[in-house]
Write an enzyme that holds these catalytic residues in place. Structure first.
Site, PDB file in Angstrom:
ATOM      1  N   ASP A  67       1.162  -1.298  -0.295  1.00  0.00           N
ATOM      2  CA  ASP A  67       0.108  -0.237   0.022  1.00  0.00           C
ATOM      3  C   ASP A  67       0.996   1.171  -0.437  1.00  0.00           C
ATOM      4  O   ASP A  67       2.180   1.169   0.014  1.00  0.00           O
ATOM      5  CB  ASP A  67      -0.929   0.007   1.079  1.00  0.00           C
ATOM      6  N   ASN A 136      -7.356  -2.613  14.626  1.00  0.00           N
ATOM      7  CA  ASN A 136      -8.717  -3.175  13.929  1.00  0.00           C
ATOM      8  C   ASN A 136      -8.969  -4.400  13.243  1.00  0.00           C
ATOM      9  O   ASN A 136      -9.708  -4.703  12.569  1.00  0.00           O
ATOM     10  CB  ASN A 136      -9.221  -1.886  13.872  1.00  0.00           C
ATOM     11  N   HIS A 138      -6.967  -4.766   9.983  1.00  0.00           N
ATOM     12  CA  HIS A 138      -6.669  -4.261   9.060  1.00  0.00           C
ATOM     13  C   HIS A 138      -5.334  -5.198   8.163  1.00  0.00           C
ATOM     14  O   HIS A 138      -4.150  -5.424   8.869  1.00  0.00           O
ATOM     15  CB  HIS A 138      -6.561  -2.965   8.599  1.00  0.00           C
ATOM     16  N   GLU A 143      -9.238  -1.748   5.535  1.00  0.00           N
ATOM     17  CA  GLU A 143     -10.173  -1.099   6.399  1.00  0.00           C
ATOM     18  C   GLU A 143     -11.700  -2.288   6.542  1.00  0.00           C
ATOM     19  O   GLU A 143     -12.097  -2.693   5.576  1.00  0.00           O
ATOM     20  CB  GLU A 143     -10.243  -0.198   6.625  1.00  0.00           C
TER      21      GLU A 143
END
Ligand code: GLP
Length: 241
Positions: A67, A136, A138, A143
């Site tokens: 990313d 979380n 990800h 996400e």
């Protein structure tokens, strides 16, 4: 999923580096999927050291990163391309043209995502994909969402993710609000996945990943469906398993 519980960050990094090194030795022209963040820094340091000692050769290795922040590029200290150059590429004998990171400076999201998917496809598949994990759950910048994305796409970063990554920036305001990320589908097509996790803040996400329901609300939970995943975590990250 094979799970290695290591004492601390250093031991986690040693184990992760040895798995990546084995891949490079077994297949010198392998395709490595690479990750950024604090988690892989120790492993990258060890790989660089092994290269410097003459034990590893990256001259035929090709890499594809997960990313990049939208709006950041090689000239920015916080971009992922800068991170990779500083933490790994400049320290090993990899050819610059064999490394790939999404171009965060391309304002045309659709064009950049399509280009990156072609890059991944053109490499003939990822042999080993290294992953960190967000608090979380990800992976890359996938996400929590209503569905799993297949290919490269643009994401809006959650406030929690921006806050977690703000430590790399002068202030929270400077953290980009969007990113380009490889999709969950591309990650899942890798032949082998190496997930690393360190610290208490990751414990719940790791638990949900390993033993929770498979749901796009915890993107890493999809790894339960992959036949060849190795999780290397330190005691704190694995404390809820
Ligand atoms: C970022 C990256 C992820 C990384 C995650 C965790 O959001 N896009 O690829 O896994 O942070 O980072 P860290 O290893 O610093 O905790």
């Amino acid at each position: 999923m094979r799970i290695y519980k290591e004492k601390d960050y250093d031991a986690m990094s040693r184990r992760a580096a040895s798995i990546i090194a084995a891949q490079v030795i077994l297949k010198p022209d392998c395709v490595l999927g690479l990750a950024t963040g604090s988690s892989p820094i120790g492993a990258y340091k060890r790989l660089a050291k092994q290269y410097q000692k003459g034990k590893l050769d990256f001259s035929a290795v090709r890499t594809v990163n997960l990313d990049e922040y939208k709006g950041l590029g090689a000239g920015d200290e916080q971009s992922y391309i800068t991170f990779m150059n500083e933490n790994l590429f400049s320290k090993i004998n990899i050819a610059k043209e064999n490394t790939n990171v999404p171009n965060g400076l391309n304002k045309d999201a659709a064009a950049e995502c399509a280009r990156y998917d072609k890059v991944i496809e053109g490499m003939g598949g990822i042999d080993l994909q290294l992953l960190g994990i967000g608090n979380n759950g990800h992976i890359g910048f996938n996400e929590p969402a209503d569905s799993f994305a297949d290919g490269t796409h643009m994401v809006t970063l959650t406030e929690g993710t921006r806050e977690a990554n703000a430590r790399f920036f002068a202030s929270l305001d400077e953290v980009p609000t969007a990113a380009y990320t490889m999709g969950v589908g591309s990650i899942m097509r890798a032949k082998m996945i190496l997930l690393i996790a360190s610290g208490k803040a990751k414990a719940q996400a790791v638990k949900d990943t390993v033993s929770g329901p498979v749901t796009p609300q915890v993107p890493a939970s999809v790894l339960q469906l992959h036949p060849n995943v190795v999780l290397v975590g330190d005691e704190e990250a694995l404390s809820l398993l």
